[in-house]
Design a protein around this motif. Structure first.
Motif, PDB file in Angstrom:
ATOM      1  N   LEU A 123       1.605  -0.857  -2.339  1.00 57.51           N
ATOM      2  CA  LEU A 123      -0.177  -1.748  -1.882  1.00 57.51           C
ATOM      3  C   LEU A 123      -1.251  -1.781  -2.419  1.00 57.51           C
ATOM      4  O   LEU A 123      -2.244  -2.220  -2.489  1.00 57.51           O
ATOM      5  CB  LEU A 123      -0.360  -1.249  -0.254  1.00 57.51           C
ATOM      6  N   THR A 127      -3.798  -4.242  -3.983  1.00 56.20           N
ATOM      7  CA  THR A 127      -4.886  -4.182  -3.674  1.00 56.20           C
ATOM      8  C   THR A 127      -5.720  -4.248  -5.373  1.00 56.20           C
ATOM      9  O   THR A 127      -6.668  -5.341  -5.596  1.00 56.20           O
ATOM     10  CB  THR A 127      -5.854  -2.134  -3.256  1.00 56.20           C
ATOM     11  N   ARG A 130      -5.643  -7.994  -6.455  1.00 57.75           N
ATOM     12  CA  ARG A 130      -6.716  -9.454  -5.693  1.00 57.75           C
ATOM     13  C   ARG A 130      -8.247  -8.842  -5.753  1.00 57.75           C
ATOM     14  O   ARG A 130      -8.560  -9.823  -5.736  1.00 57.75           O
ATOM     15  CB  ARG A 130      -6.782  -8.476  -3.207  1.00 57.75           C
ATOM     16  N   VAL A 137      -2.269 -13.234  -0.304  1.00 53.18           N
ATOM     17  CA  VAL A 137      -1.906 -13.089   1.220  1.00 53.18           C
ATOM     18  C   VAL A 137      -0.880 -11.730   1.357  1.00 53.18           C
ATOM     19  O   VAL A 137       0.479 -12.343   0.766  1.00 53.18           O
ATOM     20  CB  VAL A 137      -1.771 -14.179   2.336  1.00 53.18           C
ATOM     21  N   ALA A 138      -0.990 -10.807   2.630  1.00 51.06           N
ATOM     22  CA  ALA A 138       0.623  -9.883   1.889  1.00 51.06           C
ATOM     23  C   ALA A 138       1.208  -9.149   3.620  1.00 51.06           C
ATOM     24  O   ALA A 138       0.208  -9.476   4.512  1.00 51.06           O
ATOM     25  CB  ALA A 138       0.307  -9.042   1.557  1.00 51.06           C
ATOM     26  N   ARG A 139       2.278  -9.659   3.582  1.00 48.25           N
ATOM     27  CA  ARG A 139       2.309  -9.140   5.046  1.00 48.25           C
ATOM     28  C   ARG A 139       4.102  -8.134   4.655  1.00 48.25           C
ATOM     29  O   ARG A 139       5.141  -8.328   4.249  1.00 48.25           O
ATOM     30  CB  ARG A 139       2.877 -10.629   6.026  1.00 48.25           C
ATOM     31  N   HIS A 162      -1.858  -2.612  10.856  1.00 49.06           N
ATOM     32  CA  HIS A 162      -1.931  -2.350   9.344  1.00 49.06           C
ATOM     33  C   HIS A 162      -2.541  -3.600   8.669  1.00 49.06           C
ATOM     34  O   HIS A 162      -2.478  -4.588   8.882  1.00 49.06           O
ATOM     35  CB  HIS A 162      -0.253  -1.887   8.949  1.00 49.06           C
ATOM     36  N   ASP A 163      -3.220  -3.086   7.637  1.00 46.99           N
ATOM     37  CA  ASP A 163      -3.143  -3.552   6.635  1.00 46.99           C
ATOM     38  C   ASP A 163      -2.664  -3.191   5.879  1.00 46.99           C
ATOM     39  O   ASP A 163      -3.063  -2.793   4.511  1.00 46.99           O
ATOM     40  CB  ASP A 163      -5.318  -3.555   6.481  1.00 46.99           C
ATOM     41  N   PRO A 164      -1.806  -4.211   5.080  1.00 48.89           N
ATOM     42  CA  PRO A 164      -1.383  -5.777   5.250  1.00 48.89           C
ATOM     43  C   PRO A 164      -0.865  -5.473   6.697  1.00 48.89           C
ATOM     44  O   PRO A 164       0.076  -4.489   6.484  1.00 48.89           O
ATOM     45  CB  PRO A 164      -0.460  -6.714   4.703  1.00 48.89           C
TER      46      PRO A 164
END
Length: 217
Positions: A123, A127, A130, A137-139, A162-164
């Motif tokens: 993650l 970040t 980006r 986009v992240a999943r 959560h993010d993502p």
């Protein structure tokens, strides 16, 4: 669309998902190329096994385990509908390059707290990417899980906020994936009407519904 399956942790099923997603989109008539960006070359081995079994070619598989991926993958995407990147574990430079190439970073995780902790570094890389590609986009995708276990349900519920976030689709721990891979096949080729094949089809649809893509000049 360029979809990169990435996680710093190995053994989460990146290659299995990458191959079966590529196959599902190819079955729908899309032009698909899979990029094996893992130095281990598991997707290339699968492709070689498929040729050995004299099975028809469904999509192209090429090896690009180098940190120029962010320049080369968009060029490949010009002539295809979908590019699927099977990313490497634990190779930060390659993962950064894959993230800069991708429209969607799909992060497979298993229903385990250990997988959640191991995803922290992944993650951080998202970040960082980006900063240069804010449209990335992240999943998460919950993989290799027993759908009736409490742990899988709790993990899915946690990742919703959560993010993502996580995609709503979960992929079960099914022997069909290993059985298909051994002979250079996909789960849909063993039997289209199985839980494994249906889950892959549902996952492919969920990714398409995100409406992600790029305009190339």
């Amino acid at each position: 669309m360029i979809v990169a399956l990435l996680n710093q942790k190995g053994g989460v099923g990146k290659t299995t998902l990458a191959l079966n997603l590529a196959g599902e989109w190819a079955r729908k008539g899309k032009r698909v190329t899979l990029i094996d960006a893992d130095p281990q070359g598991s997707a290339l081995d699968w492709s070689g096994q498929r040729s050995h079994e004299a099975l028809p070619r469904l999509f192209g598989v090429i090896g690009l385990a180098r940190d120029t991926l962010h320049r080369e993958a968009p060029e490949i995407a010009r002539n295809t509908d979908m590019v699927v990147i099977d990313g490497p574990p634990r190779v930060a430079a390659l993962m950064r390059s894959a993230l800069l190439a991708a429209d969607l970073a799909l992060i497979p995780v298993q229903p385990s707290p250990l997988d959640g902790w191991a995803s922290a570094e992944m993650l951080a890389l998202v970040t960082e990417a980006r900063i240069y590609r804010p449209e990335l986009v992240a999943r998460f995708v919950l993989n290799r899980c027993g759908t009736r276990t409490v742990l899988a349900r709790e993990t899915a519920e946690t990742l919703v906020d959560h993010d993502p976030p996580a995609l709503a689709v979960t992929i079960g721990q099914r022997v069909a994936f290993a059985a298909a891979a051994q002979s250079g096949r996909l789960v849909c080729e063993l039997d289209e009407d199985t839980p494994a094949a249906r889950e892959i089809a549902t996952l492919a649809d969920a990714i398409e519904r995100l409406g992600i893509g790029r305009v190339t000049p």
